[in-house]
Write an enzyme that holds these catalytic residues in place. Structure first.
Site, PDB file in Angstrom:
ATOM      1  N   ASP A   1      54.858 -36.551  88.804  1.00 16.62           N
ATOM      2  CA  ASP A   1      55.574 -35.364  89.241  1.00 16.62           C
ATOM      3  C   ASP A   1      56.722 -35.834  90.137  1.00 16.62           C
ATOM      4  OD1 ASP A   1      56.034 -32.548  89.735  1.00 16.62           O
ATOM      5  OD2 ASP A   1      55.119 -32.848  91.705  1.00 16.62           O
TER       6      ASP A   1
ATOM      7  N   ASP B   1      58.594 -33.667  92.879  1.00 14.02           N
ATOM      8  CA  ASP B   1      58.497 -33.160  94.251  1.00 14.02           C
ATOM      9  C   ASP B   1      57.095 -33.382  94.824  1.00 14.02           C
ATOM     10  OD1 ASP B   1      61.165 -32.182  93.922  1.00 14.02           O
ATOM     11  OD2 ASP B   1      60.305 -30.538  92.751  1.00 14.02           O
TER      12      ASP B   1
ATOM     13  N   CYS C   1      60.862 -28.919  82.789  1.00 15.06           N
ATOM     14  CA  CYS C   1      60.589 -27.596  82.231  1.00 15.06           C
ATOM     15  C   CYS C   1      61.187 -26.553  83.178  1.00 15.06           C
ATOM     16  CB  CYS C   1      59.092 -27.364  82.067  1.00 15.06           C
ATOM     17  SG  CYS C   1      58.751 -25.780  81.265  1.00 15.06           S
TER      18      CYS C   1
ATOM     19  N   HIS D   1      61.208 -23.074  82.491  1.00 17.34           N
ATOM     20  CA  HIS D   1      60.724 -21.695  82.271  1.00 17.34           C
ATOM     21  C   HIS D   1      59.214 -21.600  82.476  1.00 17.34           C
ATOM     22  CE1 HIS D   1      64.713 -20.917  80.760  1.00 17.34           C
ATOM     23  NE2 HIS D   1      64.584 -21.959  79.964  1.00 17.34           N
TER      24      HIS D   1
ATOM     25  N   CYS E   1      55.662 -25.987  78.078  1.00 19.11           N
ATOM     26  CA  CYS E   1      55.956 -27.214  78.816  1.00 19.11           C
ATOM     27  C   CYS E   1      55.699 -27.050  80.311  1.00 19.11           C
ATOM     28  CB  CYS E   1      57.392 -27.685  78.566  1.00 19.11           C
ATOM     29  SG  CYS E   1      58.685 -26.651  79.257  1.00 19.11           S
TER      30      CYS E   1
ATOM     31  N   ASP F   1      50.804 -34.000  93.047  1.00 18.26           N
ATOM     32  CA  ASP F   1      50.360 -33.526  94.361  1.00 18.26           C
ATOM     33  C   ASP F   1      49.922 -32.060  94.347  1.00 18.26           C
ATOM     34  OD1 ASP F   1      53.011 -32.643  93.924  1.00 18.26           O
ATOM     35  OD2 ASP F   1      53.313 -32.384  96.080  1.00 18.26           O
TER      36      ASP F   1
END
Length: 172
Positions: free
Chosen positions: A8, A10, A90, A92, A97, A124
């Site tokens: 990921d 963030d 992604c 939306h 997704c 996270d």
């Protein structure tokens, strides 16, 4: 088949901004902070032969909180600074997704001939772990102490830093 670590953005590759006690993405390049431990940790994985792919939800454009130009600037900075092989985004929330749906991981697997059962998802938040589980990857949850939903079912391994997660992968 290629072994991969999905990450990921963030809270894993860059710091989150806490807003009203909840983690949020940086919305402009000046808010983007890449912790010093991230690049060396990723280099350890690269040196061990892993493909590194960032998979991130970015609904903030749809929500009116961020522009496409800012997402592109942050994406470019992450790609230029870190040894990532690719980035899947992604935009939306109602999409296959959008994590915890596995769409980004499945798309990457198809593009790169990835063996998902031999791959890892590091995140996270519960959505990251859900996406990894839905794609049949091993999962590593970085517990940042957020006051929000926890992964359920639990991740394969829980750590408190990216470096700990990387060490666990390399010990497997």
């Amino acid at each position: 088949m290629i072994k991969t670590v999905f990450l990921d953005a963030d809270g894993v590759l860059n710091e989150v901004i806490m807003k009203d006690g909840k983690p949020a993405a940086p919305v402009n390049i000046s808010e983007l902070v890449i912790p010093p431990e991230v690049k060396p940790a990723l280099l350890k994985l690269k040196n061990a032969g892993y493909l590194l792919i960032c998979v991130t939800n970015k609904p903030d454009i749809e929500r009116g909180l961020m522009t496409q130009e800012m997402v592109d600037a942050i994406t470019n900075k992450l790609m230029q600074t870190l040894p990532l092989d690719d980035m899947f985004i992604c935009y939306h929330e109602n999409s296959d997704c959008y994590k915890p749906q596995p769409g980004m991981l499945l798309s990457a697997a198809q593009k790169y001939d990835i063996d998902l059962s031999q791959s890892y998802m590091i995140g996270d938040r519960w959505r990251d772990i859900g996406a990894g589980q839905n794609a049949k990857c091993k999962t590593i949850w970085i517990d940042r102490g957020y006051q929000e939903k926890k992964p359920d079912p639990a991740a394969d391994y829980t750590v408190y830093s990216l470096g700990e997660g990387v060490d666990w992968i390399l010990d497997q």
